[in-house]
Structures are given as structure tokens and as C-alpha cells.
Write a protein that holds these residues in place. Structure first.
Motif, PDB file in Angstrom:
ATOM      1  N   ALA A 261     -33.717  60.442   6.104  1.00  0.00           N
ATOM      2  CA  ALA A 261     -32.702  59.468   5.960  1.00  0.00           C
ATOM      3  C   ALA A 261     -33.221  58.244   6.857  1.00  0.00           C
ATOM      4  N   GLU A 262     -33.733  58.609   8.123  1.00  0.00           N
ATOM      5  CA  GLU A 262     -34.326  57.674   9.070  1.00  0.00           C
ATOM      6  C   GLU A 262     -35.551  56.979   8.574  1.00  0.00           C
ATOM      7  N   LYS A 263     -36.099  57.822   7.940  1.00  0.00           N
ATOM      8  CA  LYS A 263     -37.913  57.536   7.521  1.00  0.00           C
ATOM      9  C   LYS A 263     -37.507  56.595   6.291  1.00  0.00           C
ATOM     10  N   ILE A 264     -36.617  56.757   5.379  1.00  0.00           N
ATOM     11  CA  ILE A 264     -36.358  56.131   3.975  1.00  0.00           C
ATOM     12  C   ILE A 264     -35.892  54.873   4.517  1.00  0.00           C
ATOM     13  N   ALA A 265     -34.819  54.571   5.582  1.00  0.00           N
ATOM     14  CA  ALA A 265     -34.330  53.408   5.891  1.00  0.00           C
ATOM     15  C   ALA A 265     -35.260  52.686   6.518  1.00  0.00           C
ATOM     16  N   THR A 266     -36.381  53.229   7.292  1.00  0.00           N
ATOM     17  CA  THR A 266     -37.161  52.385   8.070  1.00  0.00           C
ATOM     18  C   THR A 266     -38.192  51.575   7.059  1.00  0.00           C
ATOM     19  N   PHE A 267     -38.577  52.496   5.817  1.00  0.00           N
ATOM     20  CA  PHE A 267     -39.551  51.969   4.706  1.00  0.00           C
ATOM     21  C   PHE A 267     -38.813  50.630   4.505  1.00  0.00           C
ATOM     22  N   ARG A 268     -37.351  51.083   3.879  1.00  0.00           N
ATOM     23  CA  ARG A 268     -36.613  49.903   3.251  1.00  0.00           C
ATOM     24  C   ARG A 268     -36.545  49.023   3.985  1.00  0.00           C
TER      25      ARG A 268
END
Lengths: 291, 378
Positions: A261-268
Motif C-alpha cells: 500500500a505504501e509503495k503504490i501510494a508513493t508511485f501514485r
């Protein structure tokens, strides 16, 4: 063009007579990779497949056959030493497939390789392939095709899944790089992103990450600041529980760090579109490239 | 691999880090005897691979040997985060003036070991990092040179400013902690808390060491510390056969080749409204025997209502997996439906093998996951 390895790359295979090494060397030759030499200490003077000379040391393979890259299939107990030997012999690209090298050994080894001015891909990785030119590792040749997409991933079979989906939808690849599932690796996402940015063949990049560490988060920020080409992300492990190693030594959520979740949010947050499912990757690539 | 506090303290002792005496008991009677031998007020501590032991009631004080027996009988057999306590450590209750934290981890981003120290000990270091990051001091160890003496000293003086006596002790402990990490092949090592006694002496009263699994093959004495009883039997069996299995809470059993694809498959199960029952990676070169073992392990989980195979054949040959499924179906009663997705190397042969034995196979991952979720009744 491609990144890191192409049709001019002359490969030495360390561990060419072993079970995995011989099987995959045959596949690499069949794909058209230029295997200049093999190395198995104690078997110098023999030949692999009736044609590839085998030496006792990487130094001889470089001096006598002009090897510029190495692919390593030796067992974990000897793999860190094999990486150092390759770097010390003047090989500039080292691909280590072996899984199971202790992380404290890798701390020293990655430093040694950097000090020698060489590039290490892996360990614990499927290696890389530049479609139509060279295959250094175990990525199946039949699922790739030459084209404009650069692929970089921490995984093996998940990479094949995404690459195969891309190929089926008509998106061939410039190079596909498996950087490995260990916590300490040689080449990271940012190194590959920069190389794809410089590569004229590459028009878009697919980045496949997973839980553990902060390599994806760092890549996300780097993309916003330094990349002009579109990048599509995918992150595996949304359902992974914290504190458990999900197969790869590096795939572990430590405390609250390194979740999908943290990684996906950072990408977005950094303007990188993330695919929900592997099969969604080609459609997003198509949209980004307007084709 | 995790090891217990008492095992970690033994490693500390061997390296000369000051640790209070203490022994392990598996029965209340043993706990009483140890307390009597120590001849002082004691703490009885559950030895289990779970955080938050204190909050769960797994750490208790006892003023007399009889009381030690009493609290040990309460703690032994207790469940903490689903794990049964089989052992307790009986150790003297120390008087505490101050609690600090000292630890070392492999830092992935910098490719170094990072030593950390904080005067805010006794609580989770992540909590300190979140609330008062300025109270964590760090030293990066260059792997070419190892920990240099000045680094240990610098960290110690930051930990106990204006207190050269304690700083000297701390520098010594930090050097020995780093040596313990390297000797044990640890990826994480912690003293939390490192206490100061009323007489100004430092002591490690808790110890945590995580061993890098990749070190085990070359460290027999460390491998021997593995507490098989504290692990799920299915995970132990899987490991002995070269598989990685992690039990989860759902009802769709997953059998996949490759760790990344296994995670992505679990995520897809969730995406289509199901819950994965497990993570299972059958590895790269999978023989039919591995598939038989995998299927048996998944079938043994009573929560599983449907099984999903997801195989991308590269090095793994689809026909090997198909043979494994057919072989397994002869030996075990398949009580739940199986959905099989295979694509890649020797896909055609695999489909023929499976159809010949009455199974069907598909090539599309999403289609297979949707079907497996549906069959589980989600």
C-alpha cells in the motif's frame, strides 16, 4: 539498442558444467547469446557443447576469449567469491542467478564490485534478456520480442507473466532486467530507469516491485524528478502479512515498513500509474504511448 | 530464523556482553528450583516468537521461589498471538535506573550494517523513530573495514553524554554486539533495554536476534537453535521439502511457482472477492514430488474450500506439475475442487496429462482465479 547487454556482449559462464549452469548455457546458446567461455575450477581445457572453451579462472576467459560479461550459476557457498573473481578479472557486467548468498557477504561483495567499476545484476534473480540479441540468465526466450518497452522487476515468474502479456498485445521489449529478490542487490530500480531513459530504443518502462524495503519508493521519487519516458508500475504483495518472508529473502514487511500500500501510494503521489492486475499492464502502456 | 531471548543471551554471554544470570524451565517445578538457586526476586519470562509478551501477561515478577512456581504455571501453556508458551526464562529482577536501546540491522538502502542507539529504551524502536527521531543515533559500518573503534565510542558518548564511565561500558558493549551479529550471521540484533543499575553498571536484560536464513547452511551451532515446536508443522514440513509455505486466514489454497507470482496470485484472489488460505511457492525446478507435497500440505488445512494452481512454465515444466497433480490425486482424497492454470514450457503435454486423468486446465490467470474464488463459495 538495449541496455547493459546486446549482440556484441561476450559472455563467460561461471559454473558452466553444473546442473543448472549447463542446462541454461545450452538455452542461452540456442537463443544466440555469444558465450565466449565457461569457467569451472579444475576443468580447464575441456569444452562445453563441443565448442565453448572451459577455463579454471575468469582471468583466463577474459584474457584469451575477450569475455566482457559473466553469468554465475555456482552454488550459494561459492557465489559471492565468484562475483568478486569476475569483478577482479575485468568483467564489466556480472549477472548472478544464484539464490541463498548470506546478506552480510553481499554487503562486502556489492562494495567490492563497485570499487572495481563493474555492474552486478542480482543475486537471486532471473538475469536479463535483450530480445533478439542476448540472453544472460534464465528468462525464457520464447516469451519476449524486440520492441520499445523496458522491463525491470524484483521477481522471476511474475516478470514472465507481465512480459508475456506485453508480447501478446504487441508490445515487444528493449531489455528485461530481473534485479533480484534479495535485500542487498547490485543494480537497483533507479540504475535501470536511468539506463532505459538513455536508451533510444526504449519508449516506455514497466517496473514490477514487491513488498519489502524502500527501493520502489525511491524509484517513484526519482521518476518524477529525472525521467521523461512514461513508467507503469505494479506491486505484488498487497495481501502479504507483516513480519513474514514471502519466499524472497527481501520480501518482508518490517514493522510497518515496506508494505504494498505504501509503495503504490508513493508511485501514485509521484505521478506513476500502477496496474491493479498484471493483465492490466499492456492497456496502460498503450494509453501512455497513445497507440 | 528467530531465536529465543535465552538463546540470544547465551550468544551475548559468549561474547562478553553483561547479561544477568538465568535459566530456562519447561515446568513450574523447574522454575521454582531456578528461583531458589538464584536466591533473589525473579522475573519469569515467556520464551515465544512473538512481540508484546509483557502486555499479553507473559512476563511476571515473583518474590519467592513458591511464587515463581505459581506464575510459571500460569505462563506455561499460555497462548500468545496463537503460539503456545513451552518455556520460560527465570532471571533475577533487576533494579533499573535507566533504560536505553542498542541495536544493529542490515540497512538495505545504504548496503551497510547500521548501528543504532537511543536513550529511550524499553519501548519499540519504531515508536521512538516515529515520535522522537532525534533521539536515535546511528553509525554506518563500512563492510570493507568493519566497525571501527571510534564509531563505537562516538555512539556511546552520544548515548551517555557527560558520563564517561557509562560511555566506556557502552562502547565495549557496542563492539561486542557487532561481533555477535557477524559471528551469528544475524540480520538484526537488539538489546532493548540496556539498563543502568543503581550502581551505574550496564546490563542487557532483553535480547533479540534474527538470523539470516542464508547463513544456516554454514553455521550448524546456530541452526541447532531452531525451535521447531514453536513453528507451524506444515511450514516445517514444507521447508524440509524445499517449498516455502505460509499459512494465512482465507479459504482459497494457492500453489504457485515463484514468490512474486505467488504474491500476485494471492492479491488477485483478494481482487476477485476471495481470501487466500496460504502463500506457497513450489520453486523454480519443480519435480512431481514437490507438487505432491504441496497439495498434501494445502489439503491438510481444514479452512481450504478450493485449490488454485498457477504455473508459469519457464524453468518449471508444466508437464512436471501436471504429473504431480495426477500422482497426488491417486494418493490423497481430493475433498475440494481444484482449478489449474498452466502456461509456458510443455503446456500442451500438461493439458493432455491432466485431461487424461479427468482434470481440466486453463491458460488465463484471471479466469482461473475467478473460478477458484467462486468454487470456494465466496
Amino acid at each position: 539498442m538495449a541496455i547493459f547487454a546486446d549482440s556484441s556482449t561476450r559472455v563467460v559462464v561461471q559454473g558452466i558444467t553444473g546442473r543448472d549452469g549447463s542446462f541454461h548455457s545450452a538455452q542461452m546458446l540456442e537463443y544466440g547469446t555469444k558465450i565466449a567461455a565457461g569457467v569451472t575450477p579444475g576443468k580447464g581445457g575441456q569444452k562445453f557443447d563441443g565448442k565453448v572453451p572451459i577455463f579454471d579462472t575468469v582471468e583466463e576467459a577474459v584474457r584469451k576469449e575477450g569475455a566482457t560479461a559473466s553469468v554465475i550459476y555456482v552454488p550459494a557457498a561459492f557465489a559471492a567469491s565468484a562475483i568478486c573473481e569476475a569483478a577482479d578479472s575485468g568483467v564489466k557486467l556480472i549477472v548472478c542467478i544464484t539464490e541463498g548468498i548470506p546478506v552480510l557477504d553481499m554487503l562486502r561483495t556489492t562494495r567490492y564490485v563497485a570499487d572495481k567499476g563493474a555492474r552486478l545484476i542480482g543475486p537471486n534473480c532471473p538475469g536479463m534478456i535483450s530480445p533478439g540479441q542476448a540472453k544472460l540468465g534464465i528468462i525464457p526466450g520464447q516469451i519476449v520480442e524486440q520492441g520499445p518497452i523496458g522491463v525491470v522487476s524484483r521477481s522471476g515468474t511474475l516478470t514472465y507473466e507481465v512480459v508475456w502479456a506485453l508480447t501478446r498485445e504487441g508490445f515487444g521489449q528493449s531489455s528485461c532486467i530481473g534485479i533480484g529478490g534479495d535485500p542487498v542487490i547490485g543494480t537497483n530500480f533507479i540504475d535501470c530507469l536511468d539506463a532505459f531513459e538513455q536508451d533510444p530504443q526504449t519508449e516506455a518502462i514497466v517496473l514490477i516491485g514487491e513488498i519489502g524495503g524502500a527501493d520502489e519508493q525511491n524509484a517513484a521519487r526519482h521518476i518524477r524528478e529525472h525521467l521523461s519516458k512514461p513508467v507503469v508500475g505494479f506491486v505484488a504483495g498487497r495481501t502479504a502479512p507483516p513480519g513474514r518472508r514471502m519466499g524472497h529473502a527481501g520480501a518482508i514487511i518490517s514493522g510497518s515498513q515496506g508494505t504494498a500500500a505504501e509503495k503504490i501510494a508513493t508511485f501514485r503521489d509521484n505521478g506513476v500509474e500502477v496496474a491493479e492486475r498484471p493483465v492490466d499492464v499492456p492497456a496502460i502502456v498503450s494509453k501512455q504511448l497513445n497507440v | 530464523m528467530n531465536i529465543h531471548e535465552y538463546q540470544a543471551k547465551e550468544i551475548f554471554r559468549q561474547h562478553g556482553i553483561p547479561v544477568p544470570p538465568g535459566e530456562v524451565a519447561t515446568t513450574a517445578e523447574q522454575a521454582e528450583k531456578i528461583a531458589a538457586k538464584l536466591g533473589t526476586k525473579v522475573v519469569v519470562k515467556a520464551q515465544v516468537h512473538a512481540g508484546g509478551r509483557g502486555k499479553a501477561g507473559g512476563v511476571k515478577l515473583a518474590a519467592t521461589p513458591a511464587q515463581a512456581r505459581e506464575v510459571a504455571s500460569e505462563i506455561l501453556g499460555m497462548q500468545i498471538k496463537g503460539l503456545t508458551v513451552a518455556r520460560v526464562l527465570v532471571t533475577p529482577a533487576e533494579e533499573i535506573e535507566h533504560e536505553a536501546y542498542v541495536g544493529a540491522i542490515v540497512d538495505r538502502a545504504s548496503g551497510t550494517v547500521v548501528l543504532m542507539a537511543s536513550p529511550e529504551g524499553g519501548i519499540d524502536i519504531e515508536e521512538v523513530a516515529a515520535k522522537t527521531p532525534e533521539l536515535i543515533f546511528r553509525e554506518h559500518v563500512d563492510p570493507r573495514y568493519g566497525l571501527l573503534p571510534h564509531q563505537a565510542s562516538r555512539l556511546a558518548h552520544k548515548l551517555y553524554p557527560g558520563d564517561p564511565g557509562r560511555a566506556r561500558q557502552a562502547a565495549d558493549i557496542i563492539r561486542k554486539l557487532y561481533a555477535s551479529m557477524v559471528d551469528a550471521g544475524a540480520s538484526l540484533i537488539e538489546i532493548n533495554p540496556l539498563i543502568t543499575t543503581p550502581s551505574g553498571e550496564l546490563r542487557a536484560i532483553d535480547a533479540k536476534i534474527n538470523i539470516d536464513d542464508n547463513e544456516l547452511s554454514r553455521r550448524e551451532e546456530i541452526s541447532a537453535l531452531r525451535d521447531i515446536e514453536s513453528e507451524a508443522p506444515a511450514e516445517v514440513e514444507a521447508r524440509s521439502k524445499g517449498l516455502t509455505y505460509i499459512k494465512l486466514e482465507g479459504n482459497v489454497g494457492c500453489c504457485v511457482n515463484g514468490a512474486g507470482l505467488a504474491m500476485a496470485t494471492m492479491d488477485l484472489v483478494k481482487h476477485y472477492g476471495g481470501e487466500p488460505a496460504n502463500f506457497l511457492d513450489i520453486g523454480g525446478s519443480s519435480s512431481p514430488e514437490k507438487v505432491v507435497t504441496a497439495l498434501r500440505i494445502i489439503m491438510a488445512d481444514p479452512a481450504v474450500k478450493s485449490i488454485l494452481f498457477n504455473i508459469f512454465g519457464g524453468i518449471t515444466r508444466c508437464d512436471d506439475v501436471a504429473n504431480g497433480i495426477v500422482e497426488a490425486s491417486k494418493g490423497i482424497e481430493l475433498k475440494v475442487p481444484i482449478t489449474i492454470r498452466l502456461t509456458g514450457t510443455n503446456e500442451q503435454q500438461a493439458v493432455r496429462i491432466l485431461e487424461g486423468a479427468g482434470f481440466s486446465a486453463m491458460t488465463d490467470m484471471d479466469e482461473a482465479v475467478r473460478k477458484a474464488v467462486e468454487l470456494a463459495g465466496n
